[in-house]
Design a protein around this motif. Structure first.
Motif, PDB file in Angstrom:
ATOM      1  N   GLY A  88      76.319  78.331 125.474  1.00 13.91           N
ATOM      2  CA  GLY A  88      74.907  78.448 125.109  1.00 13.91           C
ATOM      3  C   GLY A  88      73.980  78.211 126.284  1.00 13.91           C
ATOM      4  N   LEU A  89      74.412  78.583 127.468  1.00 20.13           N
ATOM      5  CA  LEU A  89      73.640  78.360 128.688  1.00 20.13           C
ATOM      6  C   LEU A  89      72.215  78.899 128.542  1.00 20.13           C
ATOM      7  CD1 LEU A  89      73.420  77.534 131.651  1.00 20.13           C
ATOM      8  CD2 LEU A  89      74.453  79.725 132.259  1.00 20.13           C
ATOM      9  N   SER A  90      71.271  78.058 128.915  1.00 19.73           N
ATOM     10  CA  SER A  90      69.854  78.428 128.904  1.00 19.73           C
ATOM     11  C   SER A  90      69.171  77.675 130.042  1.00 19.73           C
ATOM     12  CB  SER A  90      69.203  78.036 127.572  1.00 19.73           C
ATOM     13  OG  SER A  90      69.214  76.621 127.418  1.00 19.73           O
ATOM     14  N   LEU A  91      67.937  78.028 130.322  1.00 20.03           N
ATOM     15  CA  LEU A  91      67.195  77.340 131.374  1.00 20.03           C
ATOM     16  C   LEU A  91      67.004  75.852 131.042  1.00 20.03           C
ATOM     17  CD1 LEU A  91      65.774  77.454 134.094  1.00 20.03           C
ATOM     18  CD2 LEU A  91      63.742  78.333 132.912  1.00 20.03           C
ATOM     19  N   PRO A  92      66.596  75.490 129.831  1.00 19.76           N
ATOM     20  CA  PRO A  92      66.471  74.058 129.531  1.00 19.76           C
ATOM     21  C   PRO A  92      67.794  73.304 129.675  1.00 19.76           C
ATOM     22  CG  PRO A  92      65.354  75.341 127.852  1.00 19.76           C
ATOM     23  CD  PRO A  92      66.104  76.310 128.721  1.00 19.76           C
ATOM     24  N   LEU A  93      68.887  73.927 129.272  1.00 14.62           N
ATOM     25  CA  LEU A  93      70.203  73.295 129.387  1.00 14.62           C
ATOM     26  C   LEU A  93      70.575  73.073 130.848  1.00 14.62           C
ATOM     27  CD1 LEU A  93      72.714  72.354 127.730  1.00 14.62           C
ATOM     28  CD2 LEU A  93      73.628  74.635 128.130  1.00 14.62           C
ATOM     29  N   LEU A  94      70.356  74.075 131.686  1.00 18.11           N
ATOM     30  CA  LEU A  94      70.653  73.949 133.113  1.00 18.11           C
ATOM     31  C   LEU A  94      69.791  72.860 133.756  1.00 18.11           C
ATOM     32  CD1 LEU A  94      71.997  74.741 135.766  1.00 18.11           C
ATOM     33  CD2 LEU A  94      70.350  76.637 135.938  1.00 18.11           C
ATOM     34  N   LEU A  95      68.500  72.852 133.450  1.00 14.83           N
ATOM     35  CA  LEU A  95      67.608  71.842 134.026  1.00 14.83           C
ATOM     36  C   LEU A  95      68.032  70.437 133.626  1.00 14.83           C
ATOM     37  CD1 LEU A  95      64.155  73.612 133.523  1.00 14.83           C
ATOM     38  CD2 LEU A  95      65.375  73.280 135.684  1.00 14.83           C
ATOM     39  N   GLU A  96      68.349  70.227 132.367  1.00 14.34           N
ATOM     40  CA  GLU A  96      68.782  68.911 131.886  1.00 14.34           C
ATOM     41  C   GLU A  96      70.082  68.492 132.563  1.00 14.34           C
ATOM     42  OE1 GLU A  96      68.779  65.365 129.713  1.00 14.34           O
ATOM     43  OE2 GLU A  96      67.185  66.869 129.813  1.00 14.34           O
ATOM     44  N   ALA A  97      71.029  69.406 132.649  1.00 14.33           N
ATOM     45  CA  ALA A  97      72.316  69.096 133.282  1.00 14.33           C
ATOM     46  C   ALA A  97      72.104  68.736 134.747  1.00 14.33           C
ATOM     47  CB  ALA A  97      73.273  70.280 133.156  1.00 14.33           C
ATOM     48  N   TYR A  98      71.275  69.501 135.435  1.00  8.69           N
ATOM     49  CA  TYR A  98      71.063  69.256 136.858  1.00  8.69           C
ATOM     50  C   TYR A  98      70.324  67.943 137.100  1.00  8.69           C
ATOM     51  CZ  TYR A  98      70.265  69.954 141.771  1.00  8.69           C
ATOM     52  OH  TYR A  98      70.256  69.778 143.131  1.00  8.69           O
ATOM     53  N   MET A  99      69.306  67.647 136.311  1.00  9.15           N
ATOM     54  CA  MET A  99      68.566  66.397 136.493  1.00  9.15           C
ATOM     55  C   MET A  99      69.480  65.196 136.264  1.00  9.15           C
ATOM     56  SD  MET A  99      65.768  67.486 137.585  1.00  9.15           S
ATOM     57  CE  MET A  99      64.831  65.990 137.688  1.00  9.15           C
ATOM     58  N   SER A 100      70.332  65.289 135.280  1.00 12.10           N
ATOM     59  CA  SER A 100      71.310  64.229 135.021  1.00 12.10           C
ATOM     60  C   SER A 100      72.273  64.119 136.201  1.00 12.10           C
ATOM     61  CB  SER A 100      72.065  64.548 133.730  1.00 12.10           C
ATOM     62  OG  SER A 100      73.120  63.663 133.536  1.00 12.10           O
ATOM     63  N   PHE A 101      72.689  65.255 136.698  1.00 15.70           N
ATOM     64  CA  PHE A 101      73.633  65.343 137.811  1.00 15.70           C
ATOM     65  C   PHE A 101      73.081  64.692 139.075  1.00 15.70           C
ATOM     66  CE2 PHE A 101      74.779  68.019 141.520  1.00 15.70           C
ATOM     67  CZ  PHE A 101      76.124  67.719 141.608  1.00 15.70           C
ATOM     68  N   ILE A 102      71.835  65.023 139.454  1.00 10.67           N
ATOM     69  CA  ILE A 102      71.292  64.483 140.704  1.00 10.67           C
ATOM     70  C   ILE A 102      70.952  63.004 140.596  1.00 10.67           C
ATOM     71  CG2 ILE A 102      70.487  66.690 141.607  1.00 10.67           C
ATOM     72  CD1 ILE A 102      67.634  65.839 140.829  1.00 10.67           C
ATOM     73  N   GLN A 103      70.762  62.521 139.387  1.00 10.29           N
ATOM     74  CA  GLN A 103      70.505  61.088 139.192  1.00 10.29           C
ATOM     75  C   GLN A 103      71.804  60.283 139.195  1.00 10.29           C
ATOM     76  OE1 GLN A 103      68.177  60.952 135.602  1.00 10.29           O
ATOM     77  NE2 GLN A 103      66.445  61.945 136.570  1.00 10.29           N
ATOM     78  N   GLY A 104      72.931  60.991 139.317  1.00 14.97           N
ATOM     79  CA  GLY A 104      74.222  60.316 139.381  1.00 14.97           C
ATOM     80  C   GLY A 104      74.766  59.897 138.033  1.00 14.97           C
ATOM     81  N   ASP A 105      74.104  60.353 136.979  1.00 12.96           N
ATOM     82  CA  ASP A 105      74.562  60.004 135.637  1.00 12.96           C
ATOM     83  C   ASP A 105      75.825  60.787 135.285  1.00 12.96           C
ATOM     84  OD1 ASP A 105      72.292  58.464 135.468  1.00 12.96           O
ATOM     85  OD2 ASP A 105      71.157  59.955 134.327  1.00 12.96           O
ATOM     86  N   GLU A 106      76.553  60.250 134.338  1.00 15.02           N
ATOM     87  CA  GLU A 106      77.671  61.003 133.785  1.00 15.02           C
ATOM     88  C   GLU A 106      77.095  62.179 133.008  1.00 15.02           C
ATOM     89  OE1 GLU A 106      81.090  60.394 134.095  1.00 15.02           O
ATOM     90  OE2 GLU A 106      80.321  59.053 135.642  1.00 15.02           O
ATOM     91  N   PHE A 107      77.871  63.234 132.888  1.00 10.27           N
ATOM     92  CA  PHE A 107      77.430  64.357 132.076  1.00 10.27           C
ATOM     93  C   PHE A 107      77.527  63.939 130.614  1.00 10.27           C
ATOM     94  CE2 PHE A 107      79.087  66.909 135.787  1.00 10.27           C
ATOM     95  CZ  PHE A 107      77.842  67.288 136.235  1.00 10.27           C
ATOM     96  N   GLU A 108      76.394  63.750 129.968  1.00 11.43           N
ATOM     97  CA  GLU A 108      76.345  63.391 128.557  1.00 11.43           C
ATOM     98  C   GLU A 108      76.326  64.694 127.763  1.00 11.43           C
ATOM     99  OE1 GLU A 108      76.538  60.410 127.233  1.00 11.43           O
ATOM    100  OE2 GLU A 108      76.492  59.306 129.125  1.00 11.43           O
TER     101      GLU A 108
END
Length: 135
Positions: A88-108
Motif C-alpha cells: 500500500g505504498l503511498s507518499l504519507p507512508l513513505l514520509l512516515e517510514a523515513y522520518m522514523s528511520f532517520i530518528q533511529g527508531d525501530e520500524f513500527e
C-alpha cells in the motif's frame, strides 16, 4: 546493522514517489527503489533486488500493490533477508517510514499501516460535516 528502505513498484512509481518526498523533506538517504519494467519477469526482478542487498542489512520493503509482481518478489526475498514488508505504498507512508528511520527508531509496522489508512479521507464528507457543525 545498516538499515535501509526499499521501494518495489510497478513502473516508475517508486522513483517519482522519492522525487515527491524529496520536495517535502529534502534528500532521502539509504532509500532505494526498484521499478518493475514491462519486459521483466519475476525471477529477474528478484535477482536485481537481491544483488543490491547486503545480508547484514535491516530492510523495510514498501510495495505498491498487494498481490502484484513486486509483492511476490518482496515475499520471496523476505524469506532470506532481515526484512519487513508493507504493501500500500503511498507518499504519507513513505514520509512516515523515513522520518522514523532517520530518528533511529525501530520500524513500527503497525504505526506505518495506521498512517497509510489515516491518509485516506473523503474530503467532501469532512467539509460537509464541518459546515453542519459550524452552521
Amino acid at each position: 546493522i545498516m538499515k535501509r528502505i526499499i521501494l518495489m513498484t510497478h513502473g516508475k512509481f517508486g522513483e517519482e514517489l522519492i522525487k515527491s518526498a524529496e520536495m517535502i523533506i529534502g534528500k532521502l538517504k539509504q532509500v532505494s527503489t526498484f521499478s518493475l519494467t514491462e519486459d521483466e519477469g519475476t525471477i529477474e526482478f528478484i535477482q536485481r533486488v537481491r544483488t543490491s542487498v547486503q545480508d547484514d542489512e535491516e530492510l523495510l520493503i514498501l510495495v505498491d500493490l498487494f498481490g502484484g509482481t513486486p509483492f511476490h518478489a518482496a515475499s520471496y526475498l523476505f524469506k532470506s533477508l532481515n526484512a519487513s514488508v508493507v504493501t500500500g505504498l503511498s507518499l504519507p507512508l513513505l514520509l512516515e517510514a523515513y522520518m522514523s528511520f532517520i530518528q533511529g527508531d525501530e520500524f513500527e509496522l503497525e504505526a506505518l499501516i495506521e498512517t497509510g489508512k489515516d491518509a485516506i479521507k473523503n474530503i467532501s464528507e469532512e467539509f460537509k460535516e464541518r459546515r453542519e457543525v459550524n452552521g
